[in-house]
Design an enzyme around this catalytic site. Structure first.
Site, PDB file in Angstrom:
ATOM      1  N   GLY A 182      -0.543  12.124  -3.049  1.00 38.86           N
ATOM      2  CA  GLY A 182      -1.723  11.535  -2.439  1.00 38.86           C
ATOM      3  C   GLY A 182      -1.410  10.946  -1.070  1.00 38.86           C
ATOM      4  O   GLY A 182      -0.558  11.453  -0.323  1.00 38.86           O
ATOM      5  N   SER A 183      -2.080   9.849  -0.740  1.00 36.88           N
ATOM      6  CA  SER A 183      -1.941   9.260   0.599  1.00 36.88           C
ATOM      7  C   SER A 183      -0.589   8.607   0.848  1.00 36.88           C
ATOM      8  O   SER A 183      -0.280   8.242   1.991  1.00 36.88           O
ATOM      9  CB  SER A 183      -3.058   8.243   0.837  1.00 36.88           C
ATOM     10  OG  SER A 183      -4.317   8.887   0.922  1.00 36.88           O
ATOM     11  N   THR A 184       0.239   8.452  -0.197  1.00 39.27           N
ATOM     12  CA  THR A 184       1.590   7.922   0.032  1.00 39.27           C
ATOM     13  C   THR A 184       2.426   8.896   0.857  1.00 39.27           C
ATOM     14  O   THR A 184       3.485   8.534   1.375  1.00 39.27           O
ATOM     15  CB  THR A 184       2.318   7.645  -1.299  1.00 39.27           C
ATOM     16  OG1 THR A 184       2.481   8.867  -2.021  1.00 39.27           O
ATOM     17  CG2 THR A 184       1.525   6.658  -2.151  1.00 39.27           C
ATOM     18  N   TYR A 185       1.922  10.127   0.995  1.00 42.98           N
ATOM     19  CA  TYR A 185       2.605  11.167   1.773  1.00 42.98           C
ATOM     20  C   TYR A 185       2.374  10.991   3.274  1.00 42.98           C
ATOM     21  O   TYR A 185       3.120  11.534   4.093  1.00 42.98           O
ATOM     22  CB  TYR A 185       2.062  12.526   1.324  1.00 42.98           C
ATOM     23  CG  TYR A 185       2.955  13.719   1.544  1.00 42.98           C
ATOM     24  CD1 TYR A 185       4.294  13.717   1.179  1.00 42.98           C
ATOM     25  CD2 TYR A 185       2.438  14.898   2.074  1.00 42.98           C
ATOM     26  CE1 TYR A 185       5.093  14.836   1.344  1.00 42.98           C
ATOM     27  CE2 TYR A 185       3.223  16.024   2.248  1.00 42.98           C
ATOM     28  CZ  TYR A 185       4.553  15.982   1.878  1.00 42.98           C
ATOM     29  OH  TYR A 185       5.348  17.093   2.039  1.00 42.98           O
TER      30      TYR A 185
END
Length: 657
Positions: free
Chosen positions: A328-331
């Site tokens: 997800g957005s942790t990427y």
């Protein structure tokens, strides 16, 4: 007339007969002497050894298995002595009748019988198998008096493995179990000296540190030469070579922190990995739900095995090591670094975010379809702009993203000292050609690249890989191999041998580029998506929330968790590091099907940092709120972590070392 005998002729015949008889006797004695020389001189050593073997026996002395400790010396695995009632099936005529008769002397439950039957199926008939363990002194006495009735049955003193923490850290510590037929066949391929070291050994490490450090924990088998009676029982010891206990293995995890994190998950599924970015030591390695490793030590019964193996929550799955999730957005922080390092974008490049991004006729959506307007790199991370990273992925292309992310450990084996690690998926065009069969499936379509920029699509990584990448970024691009073991300690000399990563790899990132990303992640915890969670923290941290889809939602549909089955809801993720000026811990956490990253994952990360940096432990009210996914910043006054008493059940029964 009487014929006169020829005396001389008779004497000659007699002398001839005597001579022949003498030669025969001499030859016979010669044969006897030759045989005696052969037996007494030429085969003396061999026959003496055979005679000794008839009179004596050499018995293996199984060594005490080494302990497993946490970084503060708390016992995670130890041994205690107990009596077991054992049956050798090949020496028993009627097994069922024998078990029923034994039940009159010793309490044998149905689960003991079922477990014994399972052991019989998995073992050889001449193996001695336990039907009951941990006999009381009274039970031992009752059987001993009646032993003559039960050929092939005996009471033995055994060392039994014990895990004082029960379910806590079970995926890390692992467990031991009886050596099965497949493992026995594998041992037969070992060098002779290693095979000899396992004579008499009945259990072996099956999972976790117990499996990874089996050779060190096992120790060196000793031997006891005893004189035996005609019935084969030992009469007295003639000589002894003592066994050498196994080494103590010291893990890098803090078991109190491990328990705290597992408690914060409550009944929810997920994983968390916390790493010291300065050296790669793993401080916590959590997979929820867990299981009790003590169930496996004496052979797990059918009911417990069925409950564990068929549970929809998969407690036997090590989610931190083998569970893969879209990041997800942790990427996004890693995508931002990739843009800077490859020269695709500068930190000042501004992209307009109208709440979506169009690729041909396809509309890629943002959170709630709300636009953020003008967005530079800093704001793209703080506000988590999807549009910024959709367009960035399109500019970079799948192969360039793959080539940058692979050295960070995404889609790679990290090399942690646990068996069974999976790679996950870091896609590129070659990956698709290799993993799909039909030509139309093997082709990479440009539209498949877009969602990779926000950590969706084919991207699937473990929490270990995500935490490893976060630790590398927090440490300025210097990568340490993650390790769960700090040292081994010799059981005899008590000398410790450190097991640290002495070959860190500098990935060569520009310090200015790293600072841009870390500064933006710091702002996330101050003014961004995790600001409420880290409000009032007595330190500075950086992080990034993430929400990963468990199932695909149609372009015209809106995500509504209330309309979805629990297993279909989004995963909650958070990656973080602290403190900002000198990071001592980096972590990645996922709470399965728990929704927005700031709602469930980030509150767990906050309390991990509070524990490690401030020596704080959540109070019962705060802990309950975290378990329910209703927490942000801590509620009420925290406890002093170093003063929180350890559970009474963590005490080990009569440890032997």
């Amino acid at each position: 007339m009487t014929e006169l005998r020829n005396v001389e002729a008779d004497l000659a015949k007699f002398r001839t007969r005597v001579l022949v008889a003498g030669l025969v006797v001499l030859f016979a004695f010669g044969l006897l002497v030759a045989r005696m020389v052969y037996l007494q001189i030429m085969r003396h050593e061999d026959l003496l050894a055979q005679a000794e073997s008839n009179r004596t026996a050499v018995l293996p002395v199984v060594p005490n298995r080494g302990q497993i400790l946490d970084r503060h010396g708390r016992v995670l695995a130890t041994n205690f002595s107990a009596y077991t009632l054992e049956i050798t099936p090949s020496r028993v005529k009627d097994l069922d009748a024998t078990i029923e008769a034994l039940g009159e002397l010793v309490d044998i439950q149905p689960r003991d019988k079922r477990r014994f039957r399972k052991l019989v199926e998995e073992s050889r008939s001449f193996d001695s198998l336990p039907i009951r363990t941990r006999l009381s002194d009274e039970e031992v006495a009752r059987f001993t008096v009646q032993r003559f009735r039960f050929p092939g049955v005996d009471v033995r003193a055994r060392l039994i493995r014990h895990y004082p923490q029960g379910e806590v850290a079970s995926h890390v510590v692992g467990y031991i179990g009886r050596i099965n037929q497949r493992e026995k066949e594998a041992i037969e391929d070992w060098p002779e000296d290693e095979q000899a070291n396992y004579r008499g050994t009945e259990s072996i490490g099956k999972l976790g540190a117990e499996q990874q450090y089996e050779r060190a924990l096992h120790g060196i088998t000793g031997f006891d030469r005893v004189e035996t009676s005609a019935g084969g029982r030992a009469v007295r010891s003639l000589s002894n070579t003592p066994a050498t206990p196994g080494d103590t293995v010291v893990l890098s995890i803090d078991i109190q922190l491990q328990k705290l994190i597992e408690d914060m998950f409550g009944q929810r599924r997920g994983a968390l990995v916390a790493i010291d970015p300065r050296n790669g030591e793993v401080l916590a390695f959590v997979s929820k739900p867990t299981f009790d490793p003590n169930l496996f030590v004496e052979g797990i019964d059918v009911e417990n095995w069925k409950a564990l193996n068929e549970s929809v929550d998969k407690p036997l799955l090590n989610r931190a090591l083998r569970g893969t999730y879209p990041p997800g957005s942790t990427y996004k922080p890693f995508m931002a670094l990739a843009a800077l390092e490859t020269g695709t974008r500068s930190a000042n490049t501004v992209i307009n975010d109208p709440g979506y991004w169009m690729f041909g006729n396809h509309r890629f959506r943002s959170h709630g379809d709300v636009g953020l307007g003008a967005v530079d790199m800093h704001r793209s991370i703080v506000k988590s702009s999807n549009t910024y990273y959709y367009s960035l992925a399109n500019e970079m292309g799948v192969d360039a993203m793959h080539d940058f992310m692979a050295p960070l450990g995404f889609g790679q084996i990290t090399g942690i000292d646990l068996r069974g690690e999976v790679r996950g998926v870091l896609p590129n065009q070659q990956w698709k050609r290799t993993n799909y069969k039909r030509p139309e499936q093997q082709r990479w379509y440009a539209g498949e690249t877009i969602s990779l920029g926000i950590g969706q699509g084919y991207n699937n990584f473990t929490m270990l890989q995500l935490a490893h990448a976060m630790a590398t970024l927090a440490h300025g691009g210097v990568k340490h191999k993650p390790r769960l073991t700090m040292a081994t300690e010799d059981a005899v000399t008590r000398v410790r041998t450190p097991l640290t990563d002495r070959t860190p790899v500098n990935l060569g990132y520009q310090r200015g580029h790293i600072d841009v990303v870390l500064k933006a992640m710091q702002a996330v915890a101050v003014e961004g998506t995790s600001a409420r969670v880290f409000s009032g923290a007595g330190y500075t941290s950086g992080g990034k929330t993430g929400t990963a889809q468990a199932v695909t939602i149609g372009q015209k549909d809106r995500y509504d968790a209330r309309k979805l089955e629990e297993h279909q809801r989004d995963h909650s993720l958070y990656v973080a590091f602290a403190p900002v000026d000198n990071p001592r811990v980096a972590l990645a956490v996922v709470v399965e099907n728990a929704g927005f990253g700031a709602a469930s994952a980030a509150p767990i990360a906050r309390r991990v940092f509070d524990y490690l940096i401030l020596d704080q432990y959540p109070n019962p009210q705060d802990l309950l709120a975290v378990q329910k996914g209703e927490a942000s910043a801590p509620i009420g006054a925290p406890l002093v972590a170093s003063e929180v008493p350890l559970p009474a059940e963590w005490a080990s029964p009569a440890p032997l070392q």
